[in-house]
Design a protein around this motif. Sequence first.
Motif, short mmCIF file in Angstrom:
data_model
loop_
_atom_site.label_atom_id
_atom_site.label_comp_id
_atom_site.label_asym_id
_atom_site.label_seq_id
_atom_site.Cartn_x
_atom_site.Cartn_y
_atom_site.Cartn_z
N GLY A 77 0.81 -1.21 0.00
CA GLY A 77 0.00 0.00 0.00
C GLY A 77 0.84 1.26 0.00
N THR A 78 0.17 2.39 0.13
CA THR A 78 0.83 3.69 0.17
C THR A 78 0.38 4.45 1.41
OG1 THR A 78 -0.94 4.69 -1.16
CG2 THR A 78 0.98 3.84 -2.35
N THR A 79 1.23 5.35 1.86
CA THR A 79 0.91 6.15 3.04
C THR A 79 0.84 7.62 2.65
OG1 THR A 79 1.53 6.61 5.34
CG2 THR A 79 3.33 6.47 3.73
N SER A 80 0.40 8.46 3.58
CA SER A 80 0.33 9.90 3.31
C SER A 80 0.52 10.66 4.62
CB SER A 80 -1.00 10.28 2.66
OG SER A 80 -2.08 10.04 3.54
N TYR A 81 0.72 11.95 4.50
CA TYR A 81 1.09 12.79 5.63
C TYR A 81 -0.02 12.92 6.66
CZ TYR A 81 3.34 16.80 7.94
OH TYR A 81 3.94 17.64 8.84
N GLY A 82 -1.26 12.90 6.22
CA GLY A 82 -2.36 13.16 7.15
C GLY A 82 -3.26 11.98 7.44
N ASN A 83 -2.79 10.75 7.16
CA ASN A 83 -3.69 9.58 7.25
C ASN A 83 -3.73 8.93 8.64
OD1 ASN A 83 -1.09 8.49 7.17
ND2 ASN A 83 -1.70 6.73 5.93
N TYR A 84 -3.87 9.74 9.67
CA TYR A 84 -3.89 9.23 11.04
C TYR A 84 -5.06 8.28 11.28
CZ TYR A 84 -0.31 12.68 12.22
OH TYR A 84 0.85 13.41 12.27
N HIS A 85 -6.23 8.62 10.76
CA HIS A 85 -7.40 7.76 10.96
C HIS A 85 -7.23 6.43 10.23
CE1 HIS A 85 -10.12 10.29 13.30
NE2 HIS A 85 -9.67 11.33 12.61
N ASP A 86 -6.59 6.46 9.05
CA ASP A 86 -6.33 5.21 8.34
C ASP A 86 -5.39 4.31 9.14
OD1 ASP A 86 -7.92 6.05 6.26
OD2 ASP A 86 -6.25 6.74 5.01
N GLU A 87 -4.40 4.92 9.79
CA GLU A 87 -3.48 4.13 10.60
C GLU A 87 -4.18 3.59 11.85
OE1 GLU A 87 0.14 6.30 11.27
OE2 GLU A 87 0.84 5.96 9.21
N ALA A 88 -5.14 4.35 12.39
CA ALA A 88 -5.94 3.83 13.50
C ALA A 88 -6.69 2.58 13.05
CB ALA A 88 -6.92 4.90 13.98
N ASP A 89 -7.17 2.58 11.82
CA ASP A 89 -7.84 1.39 11.27
C ASP A 89 -6.88 0.22 11.14
OD1 ASP A 89 -10.14 2.93 11.08
OD2 ASP A 89 -9.90 3.33 8.93
N ASP A 90 -5.61 0.51 10.78
CA ASP A 90 -4.60 -0.55 10.71
C ASP A 90 -4.43 -1.23 12.06
OD1 ASP A 90 -4.05 -0.15 8.04
OD2 ASP A 90 -2.13 0.85 8.35
N ILE A 91 -4.35 -0.42 13.12
CA ILE A 91 -4.20 -0.98 14.47
C ILE A 91 -5.40 -1.86 14.81
CG2 ILE A 91 -3.96 -0.43 16.91
CD1 ILE A 91 -2.60 2.19 16.08
#
Length: 247
Positions: A77-91
């Motif tokens: 996948g790809t990441t971005s500077y403001g994707n905090y909520h997406d990373e919360a979903d990863d957790i």
Amino acid sequence: MSQTEFFVPSRTSQLFARAIVPNAPRTTNGRIVVFVLSHGLLDNIDAPMFRHIQQTLCTLSIASVAFDFHGNGRSTGTTSYGNYHDEADDIANLVQYLHSVGIPNTKRVYVIGMLAHSKGASSMMLFATKYAYLCPSLLVNLSGRFWLAREITMRWTQENQRQLRETGKFLWRRYGAKPTKSNGAMITGSKQRLVREYWISMSDMAERAGTDMGVVQMLPLHRTFVLNIMGSKDQIVPDDDVWEYDR
């Protein structure tokens, strides 16, 4: 001690994880207790800090699972500077996977705590409020930023800022492999081989600035302890951020 590397399916990617389980791990109700570790911006689980933390937990008979957010390390996948909520979903995806499937070749596990650094710590706090039913009994926040709308002035060069004004985006850095004159990458882990480009756009910065960390007021503090840790000489995250979490 046993070490297992595996992938966890998420909505848009495959998350790479490494579990370290001591020979006689601590258990609760027949399940192995596990700490989940989350890294910061453009980092990965091969960073020395996470290697050291996993080894230290192992000496305390505590199993741990460190993982790469999507777009980082060996995750897809790809990441971005403001994707905090997406990373919360990863957790959340990882915790659900561990509770339902467990660590490969290991009996069932129970996530008892989390430790996260920098951007990953902010994402962890969002996870704990968005998925309160999955929140463990201990959260350790290492230099997590609270005021996401406050930019780091030394982070962007004048050329970065010019490109942002004129084109709406700029290439901040290449990451993921040993740097060479041709790829200009930064070292973020000895086993990370894919060279990725990290672009910053106006929409990324707006998404980051619009992420409200004030939602931590909804943390399930009746059953979760939070330990906030900040370095007094930290030049990236101001020390007043940690006091906002404490307040």
